[in-house]
Design a protein around this motif. Structure first.
Motif, PDB file in Angstrom:
ATOM      1  N   SER B  92       8.719   7.946 -22.599  1.00  0.00           N
ATOM      2  CA  SER B  92      10.114   8.233 -22.912  1.00  0.00           C
ATOM      3  C   SER B  92      10.936   8.226 -21.624  1.00  0.00           C
ATOM      4  N   LYS B  93      12.245   8.329 -21.785  1.00  0.00           N
ATOM      5  CA  LYS B  93      13.137   8.359 -20.621  1.00  0.00           C
ATOM      6  C   LYS B  93      12.836   9.575 -19.754  1.00  0.00           C
ATOM      7  N   ALA B  96       9.965   8.954 -17.651  1.00  0.00           N
ATOM      8  CA  ALA B  96      10.314   8.038 -16.564  1.00  0.00           C
ATOM      9  C   ALA B  96      11.005   8.798 -15.444  1.00  0.00           C
ATOM     10  N   TRP B 243      11.653   3.033 -19.264  1.00  0.00           N
ATOM     11  CA  TRP B 243      11.189   3.718 -20.461  1.00  0.00           C
ATOM     12  C   TRP B 243      11.297   2.786 -21.650  1.00  0.00           C
TER      13      TRP B 243
END
Lengths: 280, 499
Positions: B92-93, B96, B243
């Motif tokens: 996921s972001k 990241a 991501w």
């Protein structure tokens, strides 16, 4: 007589074509030098050195690969034939809600070979490896589960065709005599279709021994490998020439179980293969 | 009695599966999976304890495997095909951002040096930190630092015990220990070795206000781009760690629009069809010739011929493919040595393709021989005899009577063989591995099939493009499904005509 002569001629030509690589493997396996560039079509010497070296090689555990392969192939062919004959029994002998939908979805699923989903299988099993290492990568058990997943889609329709050829009157009379559905399945149906089951299991066995795509993703540790993955590694780019002798020896050993089963079941193979064809 | 044994076995297996699968799910707090598992086991136990629902008893075991290991992966493939999932785009972001900040950690000079003891508080891994100078004891969690009272500290600074904490032996739950970062005003405290913790400062920090990452050292700035799943700088460069985002149809349009792919992709598609068709046609022709040659009442030695002809089918095909590859080897191969030539058989596209077809003919014709032999025996001799009495030549008899009947009987098998060869991964992977490769693209070769191309995109060549590879898989699904559907209709129609 001359009419038969050309037939012999044609067949002999094809036999030569089919035997050349096999003869070459045989001669390479017996070749004392054990390299690719010293192997001729016909044996130039006879030694079991390559076989001995194959089993004593400290970098590769051929014995382990052999055991792994035979285990996976036996377990998955038996289990998958069993799972699909169970399902086929239900489809062939029973009438229930969702039967038509079930059969149609099986037909649909058949069109999507499991290995095409290899990317997501890899993603899923990365997760499984974290949770259950015993069924993850580098484990024959995980691969076995995966192969079983493909079982129903491949064989059920075929099996239903076989079971449909067994007359219904047989199980009807058994029911009258008081047999349960399990007794009919085990005592009447299974014995009658046993030859066909044997052929299907044999084809599944050979298919599993040769499976490389998924096994290569799964089995990275040397002692978890199957023959296909391990022997592919034997002929890496650097040792293609030197290892050819032991590779050929390994090929012959691998061929023993498959060829033996093949010749033994030869009689049934033709009927087993074409029977599936009649039922589309 | 048998029913009872069946019951006990089914419930026993279900209980064993439950015992094995539940603990890891609780540990990782996968409540959805746990819910599904509970529902499935409850349903299975009910099914095998009741006397009703007999068909389901036979269908359920295989169906569970089918759903878990085939249907779900296939459906999942369809969803991954619409994402950029792959190397650099795995998580996921948030993950990241975490990875980027972790990568940029530097030790803060002059910050306090802590003695570290790893402990558990209510199942959660925490750090017990002893300041080597002040001897103050603090607990560090993912939330931050707080003081600890009544801790018993050894001379070396190791915490021996503290109420409410369970001291963990060194090395236990290592993954969680490595991942734990205790946030502080200046950065974060992380473990450094087994008994030491150091305060780090992250050079790059995420700022939710501008949705960007800025580097305190160089002052550079990368703004999040949710279209491509990267942090992108003003000059267009991006941070390596990205991501997973939805990219819509981008993976599919790439096949047409990306100039480094589109030309090669069309080539792969055409060759894929040619290879499958060629393999089926050649091996069927040769197999049929053999079957016809042996199909004569006064023919002798048919048994031994038959055994010799099916030997290639019985040999392990993966190994024989490699043997063939090495027979074609330029420097050491048998073929060049026997012919006294020095030809690089696999060097040119045509050479490689013809070699592949030849090898696949060798592997495939015994099967065709077997099934044609079977089908020939089912064709009544009277039919061909009648045609020869009517004055038909042997060729006409074959062309007009035998061949059509063979094709009707065998067309499902020929179609199945086509579908098999369409995805014949082993043949291409082992013999040419897709090669020879064009100069401008080392991911797709002249003999690649779609399936070997997919495999290389995802697992080899170091690209790890799972999303794009899934999109190619979806292409193959579509093609195979179309062919099967057409074939299925045609065989139905043919059976109606001839039966």
């Amino acid at each position: 007589m001359s009419k038969l002569l050309w037939r012999h001629g044609v067949v002999l030509l094809v036999v030569a074509f089919s035997l050349v690589p096999i003869l070459f493997v045989l001669s390479a396996a017996l070749n004392p030098l054990g390299t690719l560039n010293s192997s001729e079509l016909y044996p130039t010497g006879a030694t079991v050195k390559n076989f001995a070296k194959l089993f004593s090689d400290p970098d590769h555990s051929f014995g382990r690969w052999f055991v792994n392969s035979v285990f996976i192939a036996l377990a998955s062919s038996f289990a998958s034939v069993f799972l699909s004959v169970c399902a086929a029994y239900a489809f062939s002998r029973m009438r229930f809600a969702g039967r038509r939908v079930g059969l149609l979805s099986l037909l649909l699923i058949q069109m999507f070979p499991q290995f095409l989903a290899i990317v997501t299988i890899f993603i899923i099993f990365t997760e499984v490896t974290e949770l259950y290492p015993a069924f993850g990568f580098n484990s024959v058990w995980g691969l076995l589960l995966l192969y079983l997943g493909g079982a129903l889609g491949v064989n059920t329709y075929l099996m239903k065709g076989f079971l449909d050829t067994v007359p219904k009157e047989l199980d009807e009379s058994a029911t009258v005599d008081g047999a349960s559905h399990a007794q009919i399945f085990w005592r009447i149906i299974l014995p009658l279709v046993a030859p066909v089951l044997a052929v299907t299991a044999m084809l599944a066995f050979i298919g599993t021994i040769n499976e490389f795509l998924m096994a290569n993703i799964f089995l990275r540790a040397d002692d978890s490998k199957t023959l296909a993955v391990g022997m592919f590694g034997l002929l890496g780019p650097d040792n293609r020439n030197v290892n050819f002798g032991i590779f050929a020896a390994g090929t012959l050993i691998t061929a023993v179980p498959t060829v033996a089963v093949f010749l033994w079941l030869q009689r049934y193979i033709v009927s087993g293969l074409t029977m599936g064809a009649v039922k589309g | 009695m048998g029913f009872l044994i069946g019951r006990v076995a089914a419930v026993g297996i279900t209980a064993a599966v439950l015992l094995y699968t539940v603990p890891p799910l609780i540990r990782t707090q996968s409540w959805t999976m746990l819910g599904i598992l509970a529902a499935v086991t409850a349903a299975v136990s009910y099914l095998y304890l009741t006397k009703r629902h007999v068909p389901a008893k036979y269908l359920v075991p295989g169906t569970i495997f089918l759903l878990t290991f085939q249907v779900i992966p296939v459906l999942y493939t369809f969803t991954v095909a619409f994402t950029n999932y792959g190397d650099g785009h795995r998580g996921s972001k948030q993950e990241a951002v975490g990875a980027i900040e972790r990568e940029s950690l530097v030790e803060i000079p002059g910050a306090p040096d802590y003695a570290l003891t790893v402990a558990a508080r209510g199942g959660e891994v925490v750090f017990l930190l002893v300041d080597r100078e002040t001897k103050a004891v603090q607990v560090g969690t993912a939330e931050g630092l707080s003081p600890v009272d009544d801790a018993e500290v050894s001379l070396t600074g190791k915490v021996l015990g503290a109420p409410g904490y369970e001291i963990l032996p060194a090395g236990e739950r290592d993954g969680e220990v490595q991942a734990l970062a205790v946030p502080t005003a200046r950065g974060a405290i992380k473990s450094s070795g087994l008994s030491r913790a150091i305060e780090f400062h992250a050079n790059r920090k995420y700022d939710p206000a501008c949705d960007c990452i800025s580097d305190s050292g160089t002052g550079q700035r990368w703004t999040a781009d949710d279209e491509v799943g990267y942090f992108v700088a003003a000059d267009g460069t991006n941070l390596i760690q990205g991501w997973k985002v939805n990219v819509g149809l981008a993976n599919f349009t790439r096949v047409v629009s990306d100039p480094t792919i589109s030309g090669h992709f069309l080539g792969v598609l055409i060759w894929n069809f040619a290879f499958a068709l060629g393999s089926v046609a050649l091996s069927f022709a040769l197999g049929m010739v053999c079957a016809l040659a042996l199909h004569h009442p006064r023919m002798r030695g048919t048994r031994i011929y038959r055994v010799l002809l099916i030997l290639p089918y019985a040999m392990p095909s993966f190994a024989m493919l490699l043997v063939w590859r090495d027979m074609f080897n330029t420097d050491f191969g048998l073929i060049n040595r026997m012919l006294g030539t020095d030809i690089d058989w696999m060097g040119s596209p045509t050479g490689a393709r013809l070699s592949l077809l030849l090898v696949n003919l060798w592997l495939g014709f015994p099967y065709m021989f077997l099934v044609t032999t079977g089908a020939l025996q089912a064709i009544p001799r009277e039919l061909t005899e009648a045609s020869s009495i009517d004055g038909a030549s042997a060729w006409q008899g074959f062309r007009r009577v035998t061949l059509p009947l063979l094709l009707v009987a065998l067309s499902p098998l020929l179609i199945a063989s086509f579908a098999y060869n369409f995805n014949n991964f082993n043949a291409v992977r082992f013999i040419t591995n897709g090669g020879p490769y064009p100069v401008d693209n080392n991911l797709v070769g002249k003999t690649d099939l779609l399936i070997t191309y997919t495999y290389r995109l995802a697992f080899e060549g170091g690209s790890g493009q799972f999303g794009f590879a899934s999109a190619i898989s979806v292409f193959i699904f579509a093609i195979v499904a179309t062919i099967s559907a057409i074939a299925f209709r045609r065989t139905r129609a043919q059976e109606e005509v001839y039966s």
